[in-house]
Write a protein that holds these residues in place. Structure first.
Motif, mmCIF file in Angstrom:
data_model
loop_
_atom_site.group_PDB
_atom_site.id
_atom_site.type_symbol
_atom_site.label_atom_id
_atom_site.label_comp_id
_atom_site.label_asym_id
_atom_site.label_seq_id
_atom_site.Cartn_x
_atom_site.Cartn_y
_atom_site.Cartn_z
ATOM 1 N N VAL A 190 1.232 -0.505 6.255
ATOM 2 C CA VAL A 190 -0.436 -0.016 6.298
ATOM 3 C C VAL A 190 -0.523 1.383 6.735
ATOM 4 O O VAL A 190 -1.038 2.359 6.496
ATOM 5 C CB VAL A 190 -1.303 -1.254 6.770
ATOM 6 C CG1 VAL A 190 -2.770 -0.598 6.972
ATOM 7 C CG2 VAL A 190 -1.193 -2.397 5.849
ATOM 8 N N CYS A 191 0.114 1.299 8.215
ATOM 9 C CA CYS A 191 -0.025 2.560 9.120
ATOM 10 C C CYS A 191 0.701 3.695 8.154
ATOM 11 O O CYS A 191 0.208 4.813 8.249
ATOM 12 C CB CYS A 191 0.459 2.423 10.514
ATOM 13 S SG CYS A 191 -0.247 1.107 11.347
ATOM 14 N N GLN B 276 -18.017 -5.689 -2.118
ATOM 15 C CA GLN B 276 -18.207 -4.545 -1.013
ATOM 16 C C GLN B 276 -17.247 -3.507 -1.465
ATOM 17 O O GLN B 276 -17.459 -2.563 -0.989
ATOM 18 C CB GLN B 276 -17.807 -5.149 0.411
ATOM 19 C CG GLN B 276 -18.448 -6.465 0.838
ATOM 20 C CD GLN B 276 -19.970 -6.263 0.866
ATOM 21 O OE1 GLN B 276 -20.404 -5.022 1.564
ATOM 22 N NE2 GLN B 276 -20.701 -7.251 0.324
ATOM 23 N N ILE B 277 -16.235 -3.782 -1.969
ATOM 24 C CA ILE B 277 -15.394 -2.603 -2.501
ATOM 25 C C ILE B 277 -16.039 -1.896 -3.570
ATOM 26 O O ILE B 277 -15.862 -0.541 -3.420
ATOM 27 C CB ILE B 277 -13.884 -3.267 -3.166
ATOM 28 C CG1 ILE B 277 -13.101 -3.845 -2.453
ATOM 29 C CG2 ILE B 277 -13.389 -2.052 -4.155
ATOM 30 C CD1 ILE B 277 -12.452 -3.129 -1.399
ATOM 31 N N THR C 96 -6.807 -4.290 0.612
ATOM 32 C CA THR C 96 -7.606 -3.682 -0.550
ATOM 33 C C THR C 96 -8.395 -2.437 0.208
ATOM 34 O O THR C 96 -8.519 -1.477 -0.664
ATOM 35 C CB THR C 96 -8.728 -4.588 -0.562
ATOM 36 O OG1 THR C 96 -9.429 -5.296 0.546
ATOM 37 C CG2 THR C 96 -8.575 -5.710 -1.423
ATOM 38 N N LYS C 97 -8.423 -2.360 1.461
ATOM 39 C CA LYS C 97 -8.885 -1.035 1.866
ATOM 40 C C LYS C 97 -7.968 0.018 1.911
ATOM 41 O O LYS C 97 -8.395 1.068 1.679
ATOM 42 C CB LYS C 97 -9.223 -1.262 3.440
ATOM 43 C CG LYS C 97 -10.311 -2.480 3.746
ATOM 44 C CD LYS C 97 -11.429 -2.441 2.964
ATOM 45 C CE LYS C 97 -12.268 -3.788 3.207
ATOM 46 N NZ LYS C 97 -11.567 -4.880 2.535
ATOM 47 N N VAL C 98 -6.617 -0.387 2.052
ATOM 48 C CA VAL C 98 -5.622 0.662 1.964
ATOM 49 C C VAL C 98 -5.688 1.283 0.080
ATOM 50 O O VAL C 98 -5.585 2.323 0.199
ATOM 51 C CB VAL C 98 -4.114 -0.023 1.899
ATOM 52 C CG1 VAL C 98 -3.214 1.108 1.682
ATOM 53 C CG2 VAL C 98 -3.890 -0.318 3.570
ATOM 54 N N PHE D 251 -18.135 5.017 7.244
ATOM 55 C CA PHE D 251 -18.789 4.060 8.068
ATOM 56 C C PHE D 251 -18.680 2.642 7.451
ATOM 57 O O PHE D 251 -18.469 1.876 8.223
ATOM 58 C CB PHE D 251 -20.120 4.595 7.854
ATOM 59 C CG PHE D 251 -21.085 3.744 8.995
ATOM 60 C CD1 PHE D 251 -20.992 4.329 10.336
ATOM 61 C CD2 PHE D 251 -21.885 2.898 8.721
ATOM 62 C CE1 PHE D 251 -21.923 3.573 11.413
ATOM 63 C CE2 PHE D 251 -22.421 1.924 9.877
ATOM 64 C CZ PHE D 251 -22.452 2.393 10.851
ATOM 65 N N PHE D 252 -18.910 2.644 6.087
ATOM 66 C CA PHE D 252 -18.614 1.343 5.603
ATOM 67 C C PHE D 252 -17.616 0.580 5.915
ATOM 68 O O PHE D 252 -17.330 -0.580 5.999
ATOM 69 C CB PHE D 252 -18.958 1.337 4.112
ATOM 70 C CG PHE D 252 -19.735 0.199 3.331
ATOM 71 C CD1 PHE D 252 -21.034 0.292 3.331
ATOM 72 C CD2 PHE D 252 -18.700 -0.907 3.099
ATOM 73 C CE1 PHE D 252 -21.455 -0.971 2.524
ATOM 74 C CE2 PHE D 252 -19.496 -1.921 2.477
ATOM 75 C CZ PHE D 252 -20.747 -1.931 2.141
ATOM 76 N N PHE D 253 -16.383 1.475 5.792
ATOM 77 C CA PHE D 253 -15.103 0.696 6.085
ATOM 78 C C PHE D 253 -15.065 -0.023 7.392
ATOM 79 O O PHE D 253 -14.693 -0.997 7.635
ATOM 80 C CB PHE D 253 -14.026 1.981 6.537
ATOM 81 C CG PHE D 253 -13.226 2.154 5.011
ATOM 82 C CD1 PHE D 253 -12.279 1.438 4.640
ATOM 83 C CD2 PHE D 253 -13.325 3.333 4.431
ATOM 84 C CE1 PHE D 253 -11.433 1.667 3.531
ATOM 85 C CE2 PHE D 253 -12.552 3.575 3.096
ATOM 86 C CZ PHE D 253 -11.617 2.722 2.846
#
Lengths: 119, 496
Positions: free
Chosen positions: B121-122, B308-309, B250-252, B329-331
């Motif tokens: 992830v990083c 939310q995605i 999913t955020k990645v 901001f949503f993240f």
């Protein structure tokens, strides 16, 4: 050459997707392996297949003189092959465990997690 | 020295993972090392953030090969703030796992693969090279495959098969996209690609490559119509795994979409970003309707990840300064809220032995504290003021209206009302209604600290976010400025 390879890539993608859509989990893994091969070949072709001359800067020169074979796509493919090898071996172990645990090799029976009622 | 800081968030989990392999059989040592490394990751990310905040984007050329020839690692405000969030999530999940992961899973490498996944992830957040991004994705995915299947329960294996299949297909598409892109431009460095793609001239060809990327990252981010694997697989592993997946994976995917569609594919914005906008609206709507039909705690939450995605994508699709600030901001909000809700569902399951809303009931009467914690996160997810979700949604909707996308703004508002419906459904069914089943096996929580501490920490962070949104919005705005002014980014990376 390009035409031949392009057709081959197309065939690999088609067979791969066809196999993934079959109901047997063994065929699923074969399909995934075929798909990764197709992607590897695609990179190979996209990197141009023109000459066998290696990209080495000769004595007295300070830059590469075309034509030379591009080494990067091959490096990319090598990396991708290793990764897909890992993926495939993991997938094989996974289907073996699944078969042992559920007693079925039909993907249509593995649908309990999609049902609305409850897990 | 500063260059070394950039690589630390990758090195720390890598070495921790390697050490943990050796200490796998000892629970206590593994736990201590994991927690220590999570805090180390947080400290190094915070230091890196301070550096990037003060002196701008920082670049590390791996092996001193200057861009575009070598791989470069790039720390800008967006990526580093995501690193901080990753570290916070890792700490909370680690503490939560102390009491909720069984010893079998611990002994067979839960901690090891958790660390390796964080490394992936990083790496994905930091890299500036498109093929290197693929490699980090694979590191992350391989570890997540193990985490989702670890334990060999029937449901887990079923979920794992779907998860593995769809992610391999997505990787194949990603790889093909990289191949096509390289064939067109002869470069892999994203900053270099941004300049070279303008020389291609053939917009159709560029758009094909763009759509390959959109499909591939879209599968990982679970956008419409590629989300179906998520509700089928995410709820199957133990709660800590589900929580860290929903917080990060999913955020990645969305992060990668933002990188690629703000830096590289900006030649035909009306086409590519138009598609993203349409998908954003559809993702929001389908996710929330999918949740409405469910009566299982975790599956409702899983469908809300999808919904939310859509909000995250909406900000990207607008492609304006305010839109992207809203997305950043949503993240922050969504990572905190979603993880906390999964944590609470885990506690509920521990006490009552079920996730089924029909069978649950009376939690508010018996456990008022955990109910209030749920209300904070659920209210935030639905967007009730003054919780952070309200600010996040306000910024997104405001940005949509500013760009004259009134319809999408309206959709976002309606979806947020439907989210409230879903959250109230959980509240009414699980927390408020009388418990008719009279559980005999209602267990007392042992190790209360391990269960409650992460929930309390995240809830406090969310309350801070709701009281001081302007400070965090400042961070989001700076991140968004750096994303939008890609010329600056390219100049720093390429060094011209």
């Amino acid at each position: 050459m390009y035409l031949l390879l392009s057709i081959l890539i197309g065939v690999l993608f088609t067979t791969g997707i066809y196999m993934v859509l079959r109901r047997s989990i063994v065929k699923l893994v074969i399909g995934l392996a075929l798909l990764t091969h197709a992607a590897n070949l695609l990179i190979f072709v996209a990197g141009r297949v023109n000459t066998p001359i290696p990209p080495i800067i000769g004595k007295g020169e300070d830059s590469l003189i075309p034509p030379f074979a591009d080494p990067i796509p091959q490096a990319l493919i090598l990396t991708a092959i290793v990764i897909s090898f890992g993926l495939t071996s993991f997938a094989i172990v996974l289907i073996k465990r699944t078969y042992k645990q559920t007693g079925t090799e039909d993907l249509d029976d593995l649908n309990t997690t999609d049902k609305i009622e409850k897990l | 020295m500063i260059e070394f800081l950039i690589i630390l968030p990758v090195i720390i989990p890598f070495f921790t993972g390697a050490i943990l392999i050796a200490t796998m059989k000892s629970r206590e040592i593994s736990r201590t090392i994991s927690l220590a490394s999570a805090f180390l990751l947080l400290v190094s990310s915070l230091v890196l953030f301070a550096v990037v905040w003060i002196s701008g984007i920082k670049v590390l050329y791996v092996g001193s090969w200057k861009a575009p020839f070598g791989i470069s690692f790039i720390a800008d405000v967006f990526s580093v703030s995501m690193l901080i969030m990753t570290a916070v999530m890792l700490i909370t999940v680690t503490i939560y796992s102390f009491s909720s992961i069984d010893s079998g899973r611990e002994k067979y490498g839960f901690w090891v693969f958790l660390q390796f996944m964080i490394m992936g992830v990083c790496g994905s957040f930091l890299t500036g090279d498109i093929f290197n991004l693929f490699v980090w994705f694979e590191v992350m995915l391989m570890s997540s495959f193990v985490l989702i299947a670890l334990g060999n329960e029937k449901f887990q294996l079923e979920g794992a098969i779907k998860y593995v299949t769809i992610n391999v297909i997505s990787s194949v598409l990603f790889l093909s996209a990289v191949g096509i892109l390289y064939g067109m431009t002869g470069s892999l460095n994203m900053a270099d690609l941004a300049g070279k793609i303008k020389l291609v001239g053939n917009n159709y060809l560029i758009n094909i490559a763009a759509l390959f990327f959109l499909t591939s990252f879209g599968i990982k981010a679970a956008i419409f119509p590629l989300f179906f694997w998520l509700p089928a697989s995410y709820p199957t592993p133990p709660i800590p795994v589900t929580a860290i997946f929903s917080a990060l994976l999913t955020k990645v995917g969305v992060f990668a979409l933002i990188r690629v569609f703000t830096l590289v594919f900006t030649t035909d914005v009306s086409f590519t970003h138009g598609i993203i906008l349409a998908l954003a609206g559809l993702t929001m709507v389908t996710g929330v309707f999918g949740a409405a039909a469910q009566f299982e705690f975790r599956r409702i939450l899983a469908f809300h990840i999808v919904s939310q995605i859509g909000y995250l994508l909406l900000g990207l699709g607008l492609f304006t300064l305010n839109g992207l600030s809203a997305t950043v901001f949503f993240f922050f909000h969504i990572m905190l809220a979603k993880t906390n809700l999964f944590f609470i569902s885990g506690i509920v399951n521990r006490i009552y032995g079920t996730y089924d809303l029909n069978k649950l009931g009376g939690i508010y009467k018996n456990h008022p504290f955990i109910s209030i914690m749920f209300m904070i996160s659920a209210g935030s997810l639905a967007g009730i003021p003054p919780l952070p979700g309200f600010w996040a949604k306000l910024f997104v909707i405001k940005a949509a209206f500013e760009s004259h996308y009134y319809f999408l703004g309206a959709v976002a508002i309606i979806v947020s009302i439907l989210t409230l419906y879903s959250m109230l459904k959980i509240w009414n069914e699980a927390f408020w209604k009388k418990n008719e089943y009279h559980f005999t096996k209602q267990e007392k929580l042992t190790h209360r600290f391990g269960w409650y501490a992460p929930v309390v920490v995240i809830s406090v962070l969310m309350l801070l976010l709701s009281v001081f949104p302007e400070h965090i919005y400042l961070v989001a705005q700076k991140a968004s400025e750096q994303i939008i002014n890609s010329a600056e980014y390219i100049k720093i990376v390429i060094g011209k």
